[in-house]
Design an enzyme around this catalytic site. Structure first.
Site, PDB file in Angstrom:
ATOM      1  N   LYS A  33       1.061  -1.507   0.024  1.00 23.80           N
ATOM      2  CA  LYS A  33       0.115  -0.023   0.363  1.00 23.80           C
ATOM      3  C   LYS A  33       0.687   1.372  -0.186  1.00 23.80           C
ATOM      4  O   LYS A  33       1.891   1.797   1.047  1.00 23.80           O
ATOM      5  CB  LYS A  33      -0.682   0.174   1.406  1.00 23.80           C
ATOM      6  CG  LYS A  33      -1.852   1.082   1.224  1.00 23.80           C
ATOM      7  CD  LYS A  33      -2.495   1.149   2.697  1.00 23.80           C
ATOM      8  CE  LYS A  33      -4.126   2.218   2.606  1.00 23.80           C
ATOM      9  NZ  LYS A  33      -2.755   3.843   2.411  1.00 23.80           N
ATOM     10  N   GLU A  68      -1.831   4.550  -7.317  1.00 24.43           N
ATOM     11  CA  GLU A  68      -1.546   5.375  -6.465  1.00 24.43           C
ATOM     12  C   GLU A  68      -0.328   5.891  -7.182  1.00 24.43           C
ATOM     13  O   GLU A  68       0.424   6.164  -7.565  1.00 24.43           O
ATOM     14  CB  GLU A  68      -1.009   4.538  -4.913  1.00 24.43           C
ATOM     15  CG  GLU A  68      -1.281   5.400  -3.994  1.00 24.43           C
ATOM     16  CD  GLU A  68      -2.099   5.612  -3.000  1.00 24.43           C
ATOM     17  OE1 GLU A  68      -3.397   5.384  -3.601  1.00 24.43           O
ATOM     18  OE2 GLU A  68      -2.004   6.468  -2.096  1.00 24.43           O
TER      19      GLU A  68
HETATM   20  P1  ATP Z   1      -9.781   5.977   1.898  1.00 21.68           P
HETATM   21  O1  ATP Z   1      -9.690   5.862   1.240  1.00 21.68           O
HETATM   22  O2  ATP Z   1     -10.442   4.126   2.744  1.00 21.68           O
HETATM   23  O3  ATP Z   1     -11.023   6.304   2.442  1.00 21.68           O
HETATM   24  P2  ATP Z   1      -7.232   7.107   3.051  1.00 21.68           P
HETATM   25  O4  ATP Z   1      -7.947   8.210   2.680  1.00 21.68           O
HETATM   26  O5  ATP Z   1      -7.458   7.534   4.548  1.00 21.68           O
HETATM   27  O6  ATP Z   1      -9.585   6.581   3.263  1.00 21.68           O
HETATM   28  P3  ATP Z   1      -6.049   5.153   3.498  1.00 21.68           P
HETATM   29  O7  ATP Z   1      -6.524   5.008   4.857  1.00 21.68           O
HETATM   30  O8  ATP Z   1      -4.410   4.991   3.432  1.00 21.68           O
HETATM   31  O9  ATP Z   1      -6.267   6.223   1.986  1.00 21.68           O
HETATM   32  O10 ATP Z   1      -5.969   4.035   2.570  1.00 21.68           O
HETATM   33  C1  ATP Z   1      -6.867   3.862   1.135  1.00 21.68           C
HETATM   34  C2  ATP Z   1      -6.003   4.310  -0.331  1.00 21.68           C
HETATM   35  O11 ATP Z   1      -4.902   4.028  -0.281  1.00 21.68           O
HETATM   36  C3  ATP Z   1      -6.880   4.096  -1.229  1.00 21.68           C
HETATM   37  O12 ATP Z   1      -7.861   4.903  -1.950  1.00 21.68           O
HETATM   38  C4  ATP Z   1      -5.442   4.125  -1.990  1.00 21.68           C
HETATM   39  O13 ATP Z   1      -4.827   6.020  -2.102  1.00 21.68           O
HETATM   40  C5  ATP Z   1      -4.493   4.271  -1.225  1.00 21.68           C
HETATM   41  N1  ATP Z   1      -3.985   2.500  -1.996  1.00 21.68           N
HETATM   42  C6  ATP Z   1      -2.472   2.329  -1.928  1.00 21.68           C
HETATM   43  N2  ATP Z   1      -1.806   1.571  -2.602  1.00 21.68           N
HETATM   44  C7  ATP Z   1      -3.320   0.720  -2.449  1.00 21.68           C
HETATM   45  C8  ATP Z   1      -3.185  -0.665  -3.540  1.00 21.68           C
HETATM   46  N3  ATP Z   1      -2.433  -1.180  -3.371  1.00 21.68           N
HETATM   47  N4  ATP Z   1      -5.155  -1.083  -3.264  1.00 21.68           N
HETATM   48  C9  ATP Z   1      -5.406  -0.277  -3.485  1.00 21.68           C
HETATM   49  N5  ATP Z   1      -5.434   0.845  -2.718  1.00 21.68           N
HETATM   50  C10 ATP Z   1      -4.004   2.049  -2.244  1.00 21.68           C
END
Ligand code: ATP
Length: 630
Positions: free
Chosen positions: A256, A351
């Protein structure tokens, strides 16, 4: 419908304080509109002219409106204007007062909603040398045709301050409620159909107009279109890796990356021009912008258009020219695997993350975020070049949304096999535990090792995904689970909360005029904001000043209709729910005062979340999950 009648509805929406009344007013309004008007009004109700994925600004500064009012109504002293402003709250309010007093009745016309839309479109699309004068003269001729109250609302729309308290969710709920009342089906089932259609189109105007024109059955048939974003799928959280694997025993595990979500559309421009627009009222605007602004990034030899959309559906394309360059270079190869009779259209979920080409390291989130800018793009591109890590593919010739993730991944791998692996757009690594299924304990050990390995290399964490699940636009569920470094803290994750008001503060902070925020989360079931914390720590003086400036611009006189707050917590200044901030906390405890029924213990401000709209903030359901209350 005439604009003057619509203004009456705006007036009602502004004055109500109950969410249910809001829904009834919306239903009544939608019933009175024809399909085209319904489209336009859906955007107006969001304070916009177009859906969020079109970058359209009026570019008429406040001082121009100021000058216009002074000149038109012969205001000679700046004190007079300042006094009026104090009395009537904002410039559009002053305009309404002055136009009522001094209006020459003769030129008033019955402008329809559609005529008004066209006039506003013309103002927004006027660009280039001498455009300010031309914009103001167009605005003047519009304002002289409409009544003073409509004029006030039009000016607010132009300033981006038409705040009627109606979200996309409110609209979808109103439509679903209307349909459920008519056909007797369970509201939940109907809501799911509207939500899915919205997830595929990101266009509330289009959904409302399809519903008006063709009814509910047509909503089930709504399709994705190239160049229009799909609402991004979202991830759930889980406390331990063991629990993640209990939910998904044979997952696909992705690193991630901590950057910026980027949904990349690549499409054949001829196909696009024929298929995307249907009856959209904004077709002219979109084509104009595509042809004038973004075409400059494309080489003349390519047949393709590129579009990049953010987590909250905004168009980021001009900010990342390197992706357009990549398509210029590799577009033909990229599409090589599409069968002959299929359209050259692809959608990638990725991303975007800053990458230091000299050291081979990734930049942190804050550095990547500096690429989210309007000016100085060339320099920023040199300082912080980005890479797009593709982790999903929703369209490639065919729509793949309903295909299982493992199939989407396989197609993506075949496509990227022909492309350079060190480049601007690359495929994210995937660890596949569904291919040769091992014992559960072994899988757990391997996933743990992968997690620690990534974390030790500075990666934020991993994503654990169900390989058999379809792509579900806009949906947050356990087919994607995020597991981050931060989850080892007391509270599993930070929360993104919406600021609902502020308190003046005591002692030293009183001198800043702000010392505490009232924060809430989004209750998706009721389309309301409920309070969860008063936040006063974690801010530097600069943070306070910056936040106060934003909030003063959002200040409203009374509690907005969709906000639910206990008497004890009423803030000194109410604000329109718009600003989203990220906060951390030690734990979530039960609360008798907060309308969320729970509260954050020791909440601390982390940062402003510009990339989220209030409906995208943490939901009440997520809070209950984090608190283990479900
Ligand atoms: P959310 O998007 O779940 O509301 P957030 O904006 O605080 O929460 P995170 O909790 O950091 O974000 O996690 C989700 C985000 O992680 C996704 O929206 C995407 O941008 C990012 N991401 C990074 N790598 C990946 C991946 N391999 N698959 C899906 N998402 C990913």
């Amino acid at each position: 419908m005439y604009l003057s009648e619509l203004s009456e509805y705006f007036k009602q929406l502004e004055s109500i304080s109950s969410r249910l009344t809001l829904r009834d007013i919306l239903i009544e309004l939608i019933e009175k509109l024809d399909e085209k008007e319904a489209q336009v009004v859906s955007y107006f109700l969001q304070g916009r002219l177009v859906p969020p994925f079109i970058n359209l600004e009026f570019n008429i500064a406040e001082k121009m409106i100021n000058r216009y009012i002074t000149e038109r109504f012969d205001i000679t002293s700046s004190k007079e204007l300042a006094d009026l402003r104090l009395k009537y709250k904002d410039l559009p309010g002053v305009y309404e007062f002055l136009a009522t007093q001094k209006r020459p009745n003769a030129s008033l016309q019955n402008m329809t909603i559609l005529d008004t839309y066209n006039a506003l479109t013309e103002i927004a699309l006027t660009e280039g040398a001498g455009s300010i004068t031309k914009k103001l003269s167009l605005l003047d001729s519009l304002l002289r045709k409409i009544d003073p109250t409509s004029g006030k609302y039009i000016l607010r729309l132009i300033q981006g301050r038409l705040r009627l308290g109606v979200s996309v969710r409110s609209m979808l709920d109103a439509l679903a409620y209307k349909e459920s009342r008519q056909n007797g089906t369970d509201i939940k089932v109907i809501k799911a159909v509207f939500d899915k259609a919205y997830g595929l189109t990101s266009d509330i105007g289009y959904i409302t107009s399809v519903y008006k024109a063709k009814g509910f059955e047509a909503i089930k048939q709504v399709k994705f279109r190239a160049g229009i974003p799909i609402a991004p799928q979202l991830a759930e959280r889980e406390k331990t890796l063991k629990k993640c694997l209990e939910r998904i025993p044979f997952p696909l595990v992705d690193p991630k990356m901590d950057g910026l979500r980027g949904q990349i559309h690549i499409f054949d421009r001829y196909y696009f021009e024929q298929h995307t627009f249907e009856d959209r009222v904004w077709a002219k605007i979109y084509t104009h912008l595509l042809n004038t602004r973004e075409n400059t990034l494309l080489s003349s030899s390519t047949r393709f258009f590129v579009k990049i959309f953010s987590r909250n559906l905004e168009d980021l394309t001009p900010m990342f020219p390197e992706i357009t360059e990549w398509v210029n270079k590799y577009g033909e190869i990229f599409f090589r695997k599409i069968e002959k009779d299929k359209p050259l259209v692809a959608v990638l979920d990725s991303e975007l993350i800053g990458y230091n080409e000299n050291t081979g390291e990734f930049f942190g989130f804050q550095v990547t975020m500096t690429r989210r800018r309007k000016y100085g793009i060339k320099e920023a591109m040199q300082d912080v070049p980005i890479r797009a890590f593709v982790f999903d593919m929703m369209v490639y010739g065919d729509e793949l949304i309903d295909h299982p993730l493992k199939e989407r991944r396989k197609i993506a791998e075949e496509v990227f096999a022909d492309l350079p692996s060190e480049s601007t757009v690359i495929l994210n690594t995937a660890h596949k535990f569904y291919e040769n299924k091992k014992a559960h304990q072994k899988i757990l050990e391997e996933v743990q090792a992968i997690f620690y390995d990534y974390v030790s290399r500075g990666v934020e964490g991993i994503m654990i995904k169900d390989p058999d699940a379809p792509y579900e636009p806009g949906v947050r569920k356990f087919s994607w689970i995020k597991f981050k470094r931060a989850m080892k803290k007391e509270l599993a994750d930070t929360l993104d909360v919406v600021v609902l008001g502020y308190y003046y503060g005591k002692g030293r902070l009183a001198t800043l005029g702000i010392g505490g925020l009232l924060a809430g989360v989004y209750d998706q079931d009721n389309d309301t904001f409920v309070t969860i914390a008063k936040i006063g720590t974690g801010f530097s003086d600069n943070d306070w000043l910056q936040i106060k400036k934003i909030l003063d611009d959002l200040a409203v006189e009374k509690k907005p209709a969709r906000v639910e707050v206990a008497k004890e917590l009423v803030p000194d200044v109410w604000v329109y729910p718009k600003l989203v901030i990220e906060v951390s906390a030690d734990e979530i405890t039960k609360s008798p005062i907060h309308t969320a029924k729970v509260a954050l213990r020791f909440p601390r401000f982390e940062r402003i979340r510009e990339d989220k709209t209030p409906d995208e903030a943490t939901t009440l359901k997520e809070v209950y999950e984090l608190a283990n209350l479900t």
